[in-house]
Design an enzyme around this catalytic site. Structure first.
Site, PDB file in Angstrom:
ATOM      1  N   CYS A 130       0.838  -1.204   0.000  1.00  0.00           N
ATOM      2  CA  CYS A 130       0.000   0.000   0.000  1.00  0.00           C
ATOM      3  C   CYS A 130       0.870   1.251   0.000  1.00  0.00           C
ATOM      4  O   CYS A 130       1.395   1.652   1.041  1.00  0.00           O
ATOM      5  CB  CYS A 130      -0.926  -0.002   1.211  1.00  0.00           C
ATOM      6  SG  CYS A 130      -1.958   1.460   1.302  1.00  0.00           S
TER       7      CYS A 130
ATOM      8  N   CYS B 273      -0.377   4.102   2.158  1.00  0.00           N
ATOM      9  CA  CYS B 273      -0.135   3.919   3.603  1.00  0.00           C
ATOM     10  C   CYS B 273       1.324   4.182   3.962  1.00  0.00           C
ATOM     11  O   CYS B 273       1.618   4.820   4.958  1.00  0.00           O
ATOM     12  CB  CYS B 273      -0.438   2.490   4.050  1.00  0.00           C
ATOM     13  SG  CYS B 273      -1.895   1.749   3.347  1.00  0.00           S
ATOM     14  N   ASP B 274       2.228   3.641   3.172  1.00  0.00           N
ATOM     15  CA  ASP B 274       3.626   3.568   3.601  1.00  0.00           C
ATOM     16  C   ASP B 274       4.599   4.417   2.785  1.00  0.00           C
ATOM     17  O   ASP B 274       5.769   4.514   3.137  1.00  0.00           O
ATOM     18  CB  ASP B 274       4.094   2.102   3.554  1.00  0.00           C
ATOM     19  CG  ASP B 274       3.298   1.235   4.521  1.00  0.00           C
ATOM     20  OD1 ASP B 274       2.902   1.757   5.573  1.00  0.00           O
ATOM     21  OD2 ASP B 274       3.060   0.054   4.230  1.00  0.00           O
TER      22      ASP B 274
END
Ligand code: NDP
Length: 316
Positions: free
Chosen positions: A136, A139-140
């Protein structure tokens, strides 16, 4: 088989399931929630969540899920370990089998079983989970500012993730196993015109290396061909974007799904077309797949479940 009747059954324990449980609990629906294979869902395998409003300093994925869990418990949700192994949604009350050993009869059902990111199946993906391997970018990606990352995949997700990461990282390799991209033309153009993205066509990632997290990837060009080449590239982050599998298999005989398996709901609602059966979160969302959008749809599903139970005269 042991049978128990419940008013509102929630299946899944990501942001959609727990949010549905918070709303259903506060609406006195006595929700029962089965947490599934991975209690807390996909967020329990991410590091910090920094894009969920309300956490100015960010919060770890597992902590956030634990907070949501406790919030659901506070409003009386009955949270249980267990996996739905079979479903009969042909008529109400709906019958869901838990761990092949117990049947829950439910007047209303909220399916929030999520989706699972696909991985290549390399041992190193497990070895470096949370230490440079991610599925992701939203997300990261932030943790790879000015670093070098690789994205695997040639579809719209891979192109989107590579483009997103190019805004943060110093360089992005896009590892594509075919000699062409499968993504839509506009996404392809965006990638091909981006100076920070280098597309490695006809490449397969076969392993990762590094002493302290990911430091590089083992690549094979034209794998299996006479002119096959093997070499390594230094990277700090390895992102998988080879598709997701929605966890909808047991419900498929009853609910409409698209060709990948995402549950199709009616417009912007969580309604599946089966009265009293709702779908929320990633299992019904091929597009956004964010914690906040999942939570929002869990809220909608609980509100719809309450309405349905009231209409049926089933709300105690
Ligand atoms: P796709 O299934 O479209 O693409 C998956 C990609 O991963 C393909 O390039 C595929 O390669 C590659 N792949 C699969 N398995 C492997 C493997 N084992 N090793 C190497 N490569 C592999 O998935 P997406 O998640 O990209 O998209 C899913 C759907 O969502 C699509 O319909 C897409 O259009 C849509 N979408 C739309 C977006 C938008 O419009 N903004 C954004 C994101 C998704 P190969 O081509 O060789 O099979």
């Amino acid at each position: 088989m042991e049978t128990e009747r419940v008013n509102c059954l929630i299946i899944g324990s990501g942001p959609a399931g727990y949010t549905a449980a918070i709303y259903a609990g506060r609406a006195n629906l006595s929700p029962v929630l089965y947490e599934g294979m991975q209690p807390g869902g996909q967020l329990t395998i991410t590091t910090d969540v920094e894009n969920f409003p309300g956490y100015p300093e960010g919060i770890s994925g597992p902590q956030m899920m634990d907070d949501m869990r406790r919030q659901a418990e506070r409003f009386g949700a009955d949270l249980r370990y267990g996996v739905v192994t079979a479903a009969d949604l042909s008529r109400a009350p709906y019958r869901l089998t838990i761990d092949e050993e117990k049947v829950i009869e439910a007047h209303a059902v909220i399916i929030a079983t999520g989706a699972t990111a696909k991985y290549l199946g390399l041992e190193d993906e497990k070895k470096y989970a949370g230490m440079g391997v991610s599925a992701c970018a939203t997300c990261d990606g932030f943790f790879y500012r000015k670093k070098v990352v690789a994205v695997v995949g040639g579809g719209d997700t891979a192109c989107e993730e590579a483009t997103y990461l190019s805004g943060l990282a110093a360089k992005v390799y896009l590892i594509v196993r075919k000699p062409y991209l499968r993504a839509s033309r506009i996404m392809q153009e965006r990638v091909m015109n981006n100076e920070k993205i280098e597309v490695l066509f006809e490449h397969n990632a076969v392993g990762l290396f590094g002493d302290n997290g990911v430091e590089g990837v083992h690549l094979v060009k034209r794998m299996g061909e006479p002119d096959e080449e093997r070499y390594d590239v230094a990277i700090d982050g390895f992102f998988l974007a080879i598709g997701h599998k929605p966890n909808s298999d047991v419900f498929k005989p009853y609910v409409k799904t698209d060709e990948v398996g995402y549950i199709i709901t009616e417009g912007a609602t969580p309604c599946t077309g089966i009265p009293g059966v709702f779908a929320a979160g990633d299992v019904a969302d091929p597009h956004y797949r964010q914690a906040i959008t999942a939570a929002a749809s869990g809220c909608k599903a609980a509100v719809e479940a309450e309405r349905y139970l009231m209409e049926q005269g089933l709300k105690q």
